[in-house]
Design a protein around this motif. Structure first.
Motif, PDB file in Angstrom:
ATOM      1  N   SER A   1       0.763  -1.387  -0.106  1.00 43.86           N
ATOM      2  CA  SER A   1      -0.059   0.059  -0.048  1.00 43.86           C
ATOM      3  C   SER A   1       0.789   1.157  -0.055  1.00 43.86           C
ATOM      4  O   SER A   1       1.858   1.315   0.716  1.00 43.86           O
TER       5      SER A   1
ATOM      6  N   TRP B   1     -11.703   5.692  -4.870  1.00 45.21           N
ATOM      7  CA  TRP B   1     -11.542   4.967  -3.649  1.00 45.21           C
ATOM      8  C   TRP B   1     -10.636   3.729  -3.983  1.00 45.21           C
ATOM      9  O   TRP B   1     -10.685   2.948  -5.169  1.00 45.21           O
ATOM     10  N   GLY B   2      -9.956   3.224  -2.845  1.00 44.32           N
ATOM     11  CA  GLY B   2      -9.103   2.069  -3.213  1.00 44.32           C
ATOM     12  C   GLY B   2      -7.943   2.485  -4.188  1.00 44.32           C
ATOM     13  O   GLY B   2      -7.497   3.559  -3.804  1.00 44.32           O
TER      14      GLY B   2
END
Length: 307
Positions: free
Chosen positions: A170, A231-232
């Motif tokens: 991430s 998003w994500g």
């Protein structure tokens, strides 16, 4: 067995009213779809397309839109190349329009010039015949979408098994308002190279990454228009190509709004940091129904039937 039944059901439908002769490729009309019976009438579109293991023997053509369509004549990204590896091979989603395959290979060579990168780890493209997927994405249906891992591709010799176990990393912190310490200038340059490719329509990435790129870019900013917050998208970024020239059955998404989009991305970040209160009068979201063959372009029946 399922594949055979599917082909028989579609082929029987296409031959009806054609004097028993096999029609030319990609000539299904909207009138054909109501006559599809048997397997096609009892299976959702995602079950039908998810069961296909290879592309159709047709000329390459995307039909429909990114979230409601299919792909004839898909090409397969090789599992491993000089500057890429396709990940999660068990999903069999390393298929796409030839332009997408060419784009991914081109971008991987540019990525390999970045410090710490030998190329790209490539996530999902499309299924062998496109269409709705059994799990995951709503888009990726016409072979013009690609997920590229954020993890630097430093080892291009991984086995198939290793590619099932390893994960991307991430890039976000504070729920996507900011980038974290994994983000590097190399990420900026790879995304910039992708956005500057004229084949690219837009690239989805988490809001904090877009704002970070806006803050760091000191040169030509025109390419930033294609970088869109969503998003994500903090383990990977999502590239969407324009419909290829001459692809008459392909439906482009509306172009991004004018400008570099930096102010809008900052609004996303502000809403993450200071979310507005929920609206008690807002209606509950409607459940999404599964797509059927009747929701897809008529040509998708012939894409399934082709052998």
């Amino acid at each position: 067995m399922f594949r055979t039944l599917t082909a028989l059901a579609v082929t029987a439908t296409l031959l009806a009213g054609c004097g028993g002769e096999r029609p030319e490729k990609n000539t299904t009309t909207e009138a054909d779809l109501p006559r599809v019976t048997g397997v096609l009438s009892t299976k959702s579109a995602k079950q039908l397309f998810g069961a296909e293991s290879a592309g159709s023997p047709q000329s390459s053509a995307p039909y429909g839109s990114y979230a409601k369509g299919c792909l004839a004549g898909a090409a397969q990204l090789p599992e491993t190349g000089p500057t890429w590896q396709a990940m999660r091979l068990s999903r069999n989603r390393n298929w796409g329009h030839p332009e997408l395959i060419d784009f991914v290979e081109d971008l991987s060579r540019k990525a390999a010039r970045q410090p710490g990168w030998n190329g790209l780890y490539v996530g999902d493209l499309s299924q062998p015949r496109g269409g709705p997927m059994l799990t995951g994405h709503r888009s990726h249906q016409i072979g013009l979408d690609a997920d590229i891992w954020m993890r630097p591709a430093d080892d291009l010799r991984m086995s198939r098994g290793a590619r099932e176990e390893i994960s991307s990393i991430s890039m976000r912190r504070s729920s996507g308002a900011y980038t974290n310490n994994n983000w590097t200038r190399a990420h900026h340059e790879i995304l910039k190279a992708a956005a500057q490719d004229p084949r690219v329509a837009r690239i989805f990435v988490f809001p904090g990454a877009k704002v970070q790129m806006c803050n760091d870019e000191s040169g030509d900013r025109a390419w930033l228009r294609k970088i869109r917050p969503w998003w994500g998208h903090h383990y990977h970024f999502h590239v969407r190509l324009n419909c290829p020239d001459g692809a008459r059955g392909c439906v482009n998404q509306d172009p991004p709004p004018p400008g570099d989009g930096c102010a809008a991305a900052q609004d996303w970040v502000n809403n993450i940091l200071n979310p507005p209160p929920p609206d008690p009068n807002a209606p509950p979201p409607k459940p999404r129904r599964e797509l059927t063959m009747g929701d897809l372009p008529a040509q998708c029946a012939s894409v399934l039937a082709a052998q």
